[in-house]
Design a protein around this motif. Sequence first.
Motif, PDB file in Angstrom:
ATOM      1  N   ALA A  55     -10.643  -7.047  -6.034  1.00 10.56           N
ATOM      2  CA  ALA A  55      -9.819  -7.081  -7.241  1.00 10.56           C
ATOM      3  C   ALA A  55     -10.773  -6.982  -8.420  1.00 10.56           C
ATOM      4  O   ALA A  55     -11.391  -7.969  -8.832  1.00 10.56           O
ATOM      5  CB  ALA A  55      -9.019  -8.374  -7.286  1.00 10.56           C
ATOM      6  N   SER A  57     -11.677  -6.372 -12.112  1.00 12.27           N
ATOM      7  CA  SER A  57     -11.195  -6.365 -13.499  1.00 12.27           C
ATOM      8  C   SER A  57     -12.190  -5.713 -14.451  1.00 12.27           C
ATOM      9  O   SER A  57     -11.817  -5.277 -15.537  1.00 12.27           O
ATOM     10  CB  SER A  57     -10.944  -7.801 -13.965  1.00 12.27           C
ATOM     11  OG  SER A  57     -12.173  -8.510 -14.074  1.00 12.27           O
ATOM     12  N   SER A  62     -15.828 -10.243 -10.995  1.00 22.28           N
ATOM     13  CA  SER A  62     -15.424  -9.190 -10.064  1.00 22.28           C
ATOM     14  C   SER A  62     -16.517  -8.142  -9.886  1.00 22.28           C
ATOM     15  O   SER A  62     -16.706  -7.610  -8.785  1.00 22.28           O
ATOM     16  CB  SER A  62     -14.120  -8.532 -10.520  1.00 22.28           C
ATOM     17  OG  SER A  62     -14.279  -7.864 -11.760  1.00 22.28           O
ATOM     18  N   ARG A 144       0.075 -10.141 -10.973  1.00 22.43           N
ATOM     19  CA  ARG A 144      -1.199  -9.629 -10.454  1.00 22.43           C
ATOM     20  C   ARG A 144      -1.272  -9.795  -8.938  1.00 22.43           C
ATOM     21  O   ARG A 144      -1.698  -8.882  -8.227  1.00 22.43           O
ATOM     22  CB  ARG A 144      -2.375 -10.335 -11.127  1.00 22.43           C
ATOM     23  CG  ARG A 144      -2.675  -9.846 -12.537  1.00 22.43           C
ATOM     24  CD  ARG A 144      -3.742 -10.722 -13.196  1.00 22.43           C
ATOM     25  NE  ARG A 144      -4.954 -10.721 -12.380  1.00 22.43           N
ATOM     26  CZ  ARG A 144      -5.904  -9.802 -12.478  1.00 22.43           C
ATOM     27  NH1 ARG A 144      -5.772  -8.797 -13.337  1.00 22.43           N
ATOM     28  NH2 ARG A 144      -6.978  -9.860 -11.739  1.00 22.43           N
ATOM     29  N   ARG A 145      -0.886 -10.961  -8.447  1.00 21.79           N
ATOM     30  CA  ARG A 145      -0.937 -11.197  -6.992  1.00 21.79           C
ATOM     31  C   ARG A 145      -0.043 -10.224  -6.249  1.00 21.79           C
ATOM     32  O   ARG A 145      -0.388  -9.745  -5.168  1.00 21.79           O
ATOM     33  CB  ARG A 145      -0.556 -12.650  -6.680  1.00 21.79           C
ATOM     34  CG  ARG A 145      -1.653 -13.657  -7.000  1.00 21.79           C
ATOM     35  CD  ARG A 145      -1.338 -15.025  -6.423  1.00 21.79           C
ATOM     36  NE  ARG A 145      -0.202 -15.657  -7.066  1.00 21.79           N
ATOM     37  CZ  ARG A 145      -0.277 -16.414  -8.152  1.00 21.79           C
ATOM     38  NH1 ARG A 145      -1.450 -16.610  -8.741  1.00 21.79           N
ATOM     39  NH2 ARG A 145       0.806 -16.975  -8.666  1.00 21.79           N
ATOM     40  N   ILE A 148      -1.842  -6.795  -6.303  1.00 21.39           N
ATOM     41  CA  ILE A 148      -3.044  -6.824  -5.464  1.00 21.39           C
ATOM     42  C   ILE A 148      -2.677  -6.783  -3.987  1.00 21.39           C
ATOM     43  O   ILE A 148      -3.259  -6.005  -3.208  1.00 21.39           O
ATOM     44  CB  ILE A 148      -3.895  -8.071  -5.780  1.00 21.39           C
ATOM     45  CG1 ILE A 148      -4.578  -7.906  -7.145  1.00 21.39           C
ATOM     46  CG2 ILE A 148      -4.953  -8.311  -4.694  1.00 21.39           C
ATOM     47  CD1 ILE A 148      -5.232  -9.178  -7.665  1.00 21.39           C
ATOM     48  N   THR A 162     -11.769 -11.629  -4.151  1.00 23.59           N
ATOM     49  CA  THR A 162     -11.606 -11.951  -5.563  1.00 23.59           C
ATOM     50  C   THR A 162     -12.886 -12.596  -6.081  1.00 23.59           C
ATOM     51  O   THR A 162     -13.717 -13.077  -5.317  1.00 23.59           O
ATOM     52  CB  THR A 162     -10.418 -12.913  -5.790  1.00 23.59           C
ATOM     53  OG1 THR A 162     -10.685 -14.157  -5.131  1.00 23.59           O
ATOM     54  CG2 THR A 162      -9.133 -12.306  -5.251  1.00 23.59           C
ATOM     55  N   HIS A 164     -13.387 -15.389  -7.730  1.00 26.48           N
ATOM     56  CA  HIS A 164     -13.314 -16.813  -8.053  1.00 26.48           C
ATOM     57  C   HIS A 164     -14.674 -17.480  -7.864  1.00 26.48           C
ATOM     58  O   HIS A 164     -15.260 -17.401  -6.788  1.00 26.48           O
ATOM     59  CB  HIS A 164     -12.270 -17.504  -7.186  1.00 26.48           C
ATOM     60  CG  HIS A 164     -10.866 -17.120  -7.510  1.00 26.48           C
ATOM     61  ND1 HIS A 164     -10.264 -15.998  -6.991  1.00 26.48           N
ATOM     62  CD2 HIS A 164      -9.943 -17.707  -8.319  1.00 26.48           C
ATOM     63  CE1 HIS A 164      -9.022 -15.907  -7.453  1.00 26.48           C
ATOM     64  NE2 HIS A 164      -8.820 -16.923  -8.270  1.00 26.48           N
ATOM     65  N   LYS A 202      -7.263 -13.364   1.854  1.00 22.64           N
ATOM     66  CA  LYS A 202      -8.076 -13.325   0.644  1.00 22.64           C
ATOM     67  C   LYS A 202      -9.368 -14.102   0.860  1.00 22.64           C
ATOM     68  O   LYS A 202      -9.352 -15.171   1.468  1.00 22.64           O
ATOM     69  CB  LYS A 202      -7.310 -13.906  -0.544  1.00 22.64           C
ATOM     70  CG  LYS A 202      -6.080 -13.106  -0.938  1.00 22.64           C
ATOM     71  CD  LYS A 202      -5.396 -13.740  -2.141  1.00 22.64           C
ATOM     72  CE  LYS A 202      -4.199 -12.913  -2.601  1.00 22.64           C
ATOM     73  NZ  LYS A 202      -3.129 -12.879  -1.600  1.00 22.64           N
ATOM     74  N   LYS A 204     -13.204 -15.469  -1.060  1.00 21.92           N
ATOM     75  CA  LYS A 204     -13.862 -15.793  -2.330  1.00 21.92           C
ATOM     76  C   LYS A 204     -15.367 -15.961  -2.083  1.00 21.92           C
ATOM     77  O   LYS A 204     -15.848 -17.095  -1.930  1.00 21.92           O
ATOM     78  CB  LYS A 204     -13.274 -17.077  -2.912  1.00 21.92           C
ATOM     79  CG  LYS A 204     -11.778 -17.025  -3.166  1.00 21.92           C
ATOM     80  CD  LYS A 204     -11.251 -18.404  -3.546  1.00 21.92           C
ATOM     81  CE  LYS A 204      -9.744 -18.414  -3.680  1.00 21.92           C
ATOM     82  NZ  LYS A 204      -9.220 -19.788  -3.910  1.00 21.92           N
TER      83      LYS A 204
END
Length: 310
Positions: A55, A57, A62, A144-145, A148, A162, A164, A202, A204
Amino acid sequence: MSVCTKCGNPNVIITRKQSGQSLCADCFIKSVDKKVQQTIRREKLLNKGDKVMVALSGGKDSVVTLDILNSYRERHVIDLCAVTIDEGIKGYRNEGVDIAISHAKRLGIEHKVVSFKDCFGIDLDEIMKTDNHRGSCTYCGVFRRWIINRTSREFGADKIATGHNLDDESQAVLMNYLEGNINNLSSLGALTTSKSPKFTPKIKPLREIPEKEVGLYALAKGLDIHLAGCPYAQESFRMEVGNILKDLTKDHPTMMYSVIKGYDKLKPLVKENYPPEFHQGDCAICGEPSSNELCRVCTFLKELGHRVQL
């Protein structure tokens, strides 16, 4: 004058308050890479042959996630693709989109730019001009979720990565606890999955890297990043919680690590007694997983007089 703890280089770019370690640019980059690799290995975030969608941005988190995961791509461990979401925030989003496109082209990976306007017929700026809206972050997070997850299936991705970081994750733990969202607590962590085949897992990778170190890593590697902050972020509860944690960290530099380490120990108990609310079926309008007749996206859009642009 301090020198690099690892190699003796006098050109120190960071002294970590939590450990007292001083590092030059090269040793700092290696230390972050090693920490992320340890997280990936310990949490089993990647499998050989995975197609991972970032994801992207265009912001520091990201872009650094993409850069580090690309090292796995270069070793033919995984394949990479990326999605960038244009929420429709005038004077803010365009630069990030351009930077994301540039990085995707530089690496030669598949990349899509998807806008709120194209998907939902309305963008975030327009939503915020309506009466009785729910607040920018509520719409942005949910929309957004949805994009995605849907785009990951279009790519045929096995994982969604992601950006995070440690700050984000510790904020999420504290926010959900303060709001009493115990069910949500059980779905946090480095890897999140669902029983629904329509939800892509997902990951991180930067979960244990402080936000400041993510920014410094991007600077040390010369990565082009979008530096502007979202103009709507000032009104968010997350921002308030983040400020509390930052204040505590001044005198207690390991505080954020303690928050997520403590949470990780409690998570099995939370998950056993308060399992995540899995979907009961699919949304009657968009077909995405939903515990009610309409998913949250379609519920919000109905309130706004719009619907998903299928």
